[in-house]
Design an enzyme around this catalytic site. Structure first.
Site, short mmCIF file in Angstrom:
data_model
loop_
_atom_site.label_atom_id
_atom_site.label_comp_id
_atom_site.label_asym_id
_atom_site.label_seq_id
_atom_site.Cartn_x
_atom_site.Cartn_y
_atom_site.Cartn_z
N SER A 125 14.41 -32.14 -7.93
CA SER A 125 13.93 -32.78 -9.05
C SER A 125 12.19 -33.07 -9.19
O SER A 125 11.41 -32.37 -8.84
CB SER A 125 14.76 -33.76 -9.72
OG SER A 125 14.31 -34.03 -11.12
N LYS A 177 12.17 -44.07 -34.90
CA LYS A 177 11.60 -45.30 -34.05
C LYS A 177 12.70 -45.68 -33.32
O LYS A 177 12.54 -46.43 -32.11
CB LYS A 177 10.98 -46.37 -34.93
CG LYS A 177 10.29 -47.26 -34.38
CD LYS A 177 9.09 -46.82 -33.45
CE LYS A 177 8.25 -47.94 -32.68
NZ LYS A 177 7.37 -47.21 -32.02
#
Length: 296
Positions: A125, A177
């Site tokens: 990764s 949000k």
């Protein structure tokens, strides 16, 4: 309720407890170090005054704060005596931004002097991302390679909060949000927006891997798609150049650097001690936090 919050904040308590318990010891050992070693340089131990011409940089553990590693890379880049760098990697990856920072720092370093990345255990990764621009990637025969993918996870504590009588109050501006909030199930439109972030980041990842490793980005399901490979499998799909031991990696960077006599830059003793201390602290806190999670 009190026990619940004590459990949740136990990692922070563990850090404060460690600092309280060992701060005086660290200060004392620091004083002893400077009394004993004074201003001795990295390669001036036991009468050895040779100037280092090769640098080893370690990338171990989760990739979160990479300021120290970036500093080491920058020093190696600007040190005219250092002719080559060996990046030794044993990391499961980590956050996207610092992994990209490392990747491009190595890319810049390679324009000045040769770099070999050596997978001593896990190069996966983000740590694989960090290594792609090296002149060569050499993997230990027993190493694990790949996991080229991107993930975003979160918990849903809605039922737990309802059981203990805790609820949230929110005032916000902006439809998205609260995307990723752990206090409720994510709405479909939030999932779609977060998925677009993951997809775009993944495209950046595989594009850089394909460019650095001279692979076809259209074939990303072969070498990427978050697959994990053995060292030999990774070589077959083009993720590493060679399967060998660290002695081979050292020999090869010596040849690429064209040094007649290899002199490796040694890590300062106190710096090494502090790195070990910090590593043990992080490990202690991580284990404490893992125990907290298992309790629920």
């Amino acid at each position: 309720m009190l026990n619940f919050f004590k459990t949740i904040f136990s990692p922070i308590i563990a850090i404060l407890d460690f600092i309280t318990k060992y701060f005086k010891t660290v200060v004392f050992l620091t004083i002893i170090y400077f009394v004993v070693y004074g201003t001795n340089g990295n390669n001036m131990d036991s009468g050895n005054f040779e100037t280092a011409n090769l640098q080893r940089i370690d990338l171990f553990g989760p990739i979160l704060d990479v300021s120290k590693t970036l500093e080491d890379i920058e020093k190696a880049k600007n040190d005219s005596n250092i002719k080559g760098v060996l990046l030794v990697v044993n990391s499961p990856g980590g956050s996207v931004a610092p992994s990209v920072e490392l990747a491009y720092a190595i890319k810049e370093l390679k324009t000045v002097k040769p770099v070999i990345a050596y997978a001593s255990g896990v190069i996966a990764s983000g740590s694989y991302y960090a290594s792609i621009w090296a002149d060569k990637i050499i993997a230990n025969p027993g190493s694990m390679v790949g996991s080229i993918g991107v993930i975003m996870q979160g918990v849903n504590t809605e039922e737990l909060m309802a059981k203990i009588g805790v609820s949230t109050q929110t005032v916000k501006a902006g439809k998205y949000k609260e995307s990723g909030t752990p206090t409720r199930k994510w709405f479909d439109y939030e999932k779609q927006q977060l998925q677009s972030i993951i997809d775009d980041t993944y495209q950046m990842f595989i594009s850089d891997v394909a460019s650095a490793r001279k692979l076809n980005v259209k074939d990303h399901t072969i070498y990427a798609d978050a697959k994990v490979f053995t060292a030999r499998q990774a070589k077959n799909v083009g993720l590493v150049d060679e399967v060998a031991t660290i002695s081979s990696a050292k020999n090869q960077i010596e040849k690429l650097a064209k040094v007649k006599v290899a002199v490796w830059n040694k890590q300062d003793k106190f710096e090494k001690f502090m790195d070990k201390l910090i590593s043990e602290t992080v490990s202690k806190v991580s284990m404490n936090f893992a125990s907290t999670l298992k309790a629920y």
